[in-house]
Scaffold this motif. Structure first.
Motif, PDB file in Angstrom:
ATOM      1  N   ASP A  22       0.837  -1.201   0.000  1.00  0.00           N
ATOM      2  CA  ASP A  22       0.000   0.000   0.000  1.00  0.00           C
ATOM      3  C   ASP A  22       0.876   1.258   0.000  1.00  0.00           C
ATOM      4  OD1 ASP A  22      -2.264  -1.506  -0.009  1.00  0.00           O
ATOM      5  OD2 ASP A  22      -2.684  -1.303   2.138  1.00  0.00           O
ATOM      6  N   LEU A  23       1.940   1.218   0.775  1.00  0.00           N
ATOM      7  CA  LEU A  23       2.860   2.353   0.807  1.00  0.00           C
ATOM      8  C   LEU A  23       3.548   2.543  -0.552  1.00  0.00           C
ATOM      9  CD1 LEU A  23       4.584   2.034   4.299  1.00  0.00           C
ATOM     10  CD2 LEU A  23       3.038   3.823   3.532  1.00  0.00           C
ATOM     11  N   ASP A  29       1.740   6.426  -6.775  1.00  0.00           N
ATOM     12  CA  ASP A  29       0.701   7.409  -7.115  1.00  0.00           C
ATOM     13  C   ASP A  29       1.181   8.829  -6.860  1.00  0.00           C
ATOM     14  OD1 ASP A  29      -1.090   5.542  -7.959  1.00  0.00           O
ATOM     15  OD2 ASP A  29      -2.296   5.510  -6.105  1.00  0.00           O
ATOM     16  N   LEU A  30       1.875   9.032  -5.760  1.00  0.00           N
ATOM     17  CA  LEU A  30       2.408  10.358  -5.444  1.00  0.00           C
ATOM     18  C   LEU A  30       3.410  10.800  -6.516  1.00  0.00           C
ATOM     19  CD1 LEU A  30       2.491  12.684  -3.437  1.00  0.00           C
ATOM     20  CD2 LEU A  30       4.324  11.467  -2.233  1.00  0.00           C
ATOM     21  N   LEU A  37       1.858  16.931 -12.480  1.00  0.00           N
ATOM     22  CA  LEU A  37       1.880  18.363 -12.177  1.00  0.00           C
ATOM     23  C   LEU A  37       3.091  19.039 -12.809  1.00  0.00           C
ATOM     24  CD1 LEU A  37       0.725  18.420  -8.431  1.00  0.00           C
ATOM     25  CD2 LEU A  37      -0.537  19.239 -10.425  1.00  0.00           C
ATOM     26  N   SER A  38       4.229  18.361 -12.733  1.00  0.00           N
ATOM     27  CA  SER A  38       5.442  18.909 -13.334  1.00  0.00           C
ATOM     28  C   SER A  38       5.277  19.036 -14.853  1.00  0.00           C
ATOM     29  CB  SER A  38       6.626  18.012 -13.003  1.00  0.00           C
ATOM     30  OG  SER A  38       7.789  18.445 -13.661  1.00  0.00           O
ATOM     31  N   ASN A  39       4.678  18.003 -15.460  1.00  0.00           N
ATOM     32  CA  ASN A  39       4.458  18.057 -16.912  1.00  0.00           C
ATOM     33  C   ASN A  39       3.477  19.162 -17.283  1.00  0.00           C
ATOM     34  OD1 ASN A  39       6.208  15.957 -17.345  1.00  0.00           O
ATOM     35  ND2 ASN A  39       4.616  14.390 -17.564  1.00  0.00           N
ATOM     36  N   ARG A  40       2.430  19.319 -16.475  1.00  0.00           N
ATOM     37  CA  ARG A  40       1.462  20.394 -16.741  1.00  0.00           C
ATOM     38  C   ARG A  40       2.131  21.759 -16.643  1.00  0.00           C
ATOM     39  NH1 ARG A  40      -3.740  18.202 -13.354  1.00  0.00           N
ATOM     40  NH2 ARG A  40      -4.298  16.568 -14.830  1.00  0.00           N
ATOM     41  N   GLU A  41       2.943  21.933 -15.601  1.00  0.00           N
ATOM     42  CA  GLU A  41       3.644  23.210 -15.421  1.00  0.00           C
ATOM     43  C   GLU A  41       4.622  23.452 -16.565  1.00  0.00           C
ATOM     44  OE1 GLU A  41       4.617  26.836 -13.886  1.00  0.00           O
ATOM     45  OE2 GLU A  41       2.935  25.532 -13.385  1.00  0.00           O
ATOM     46  N   SER A  42       5.319  22.411 -16.974  1.00  0.00           N
ATOM     47  CA  SER A  42       6.248  22.531 -18.103  1.00  0.00           C
ATOM     48  C   SER A  42       5.491  22.879 -19.380  1.00  0.00           C
ATOM     49  CB  SER A  42       7.008  21.216 -18.266  1.00  0.00           C
ATOM     50  OG  SER A  42       7.861  21.275 -19.384  1.00  0.00           O
ATOM     51  N   ALA A  43       4.349  22.252 -19.606  1.00  0.00           N
ATOM     52  CA  ALA A  43       3.541  22.548 -20.798  1.00  0.00           C
ATOM     53  C   ALA A  43       3.024  23.982 -20.737  1.00  0.00           C
ATOM     54  CB  ALA A  43       2.380  21.566 -20.906  1.00  0.00           C
TER      55      ALA A  43
END
Length: 149
Positions: A22-23, A29-30, A37-43
């Motif tokens: 689970d961890l 997932d994290l 998020l990084s890809n969205r910000e880069s885009a």
């Protein structure tokens, strides 16, 4: 009862491994969310750079159109001036030819009327008024209508 503690131990191992799984799933997932998020910000940054570049190109195109318009206007002005000077030069050439013909005629008249004394006046004395004829002659008028291009 030797089997009982094994079962209990195995169940603890299973519980521990399930919680580790689970961890690990939560960690994966994290990481996926961070990457997303990084890809969205880069885009987003890429779109901003692209828009900025497009704006710069549009401004450059506008500036170059303005420069081109100024150059075309200047070229048209110079062309008009050139044509005006060319027309004036053509008129002056015709006037020179006419004045030379008149001078030749005057020299013939002087030669004929003076008999043996030969006078041959040049253009400079004629135009300076040396003969006194320059002020008595009708002006030669030439216009741009004489020339057809």
């Amino acid at each position: 009862m030797a089997g009982s503690p094994s079962v209990g131990s195995g169940s603890t191992v299973v519980e521990n491994s399930g919680s580790e799984e689970d961890l690990q799933v939560a960690l994966v997932d994290l990481r996926k969310r961070k990457r997303m998020l990084s890809n969205r910000e880069s885009a987003r940054r890429s779109r901003i750079r692209k828009q900025r570049h497009l704006d710069e190109l549009a401004a450059q195109a506008s500036r170059l159109r303005g420069e081109n318009h100024q150059l075309v206007s200047a070229m048209n002005t110079v062309t008009q001036h050139y044509l005006s000077i060319e027309t004036e030069n053509s008129i002056l050439r015709v006037q020179i030819d006419e004045l030379s013909n008149r001078l030749d005629s005057l020299n013939e008249i002087i030669t004929f009327s003076s008999g043996n004394a030969k006078f041959n006046f040049n253009c400079d004395s004629f135009f300076d008024g040396g003969l006194g004829f320059a002020n008595q002659q009708k002006p030669i008028l030439a216009s741009a209508d004489m020339f057809q291009y």
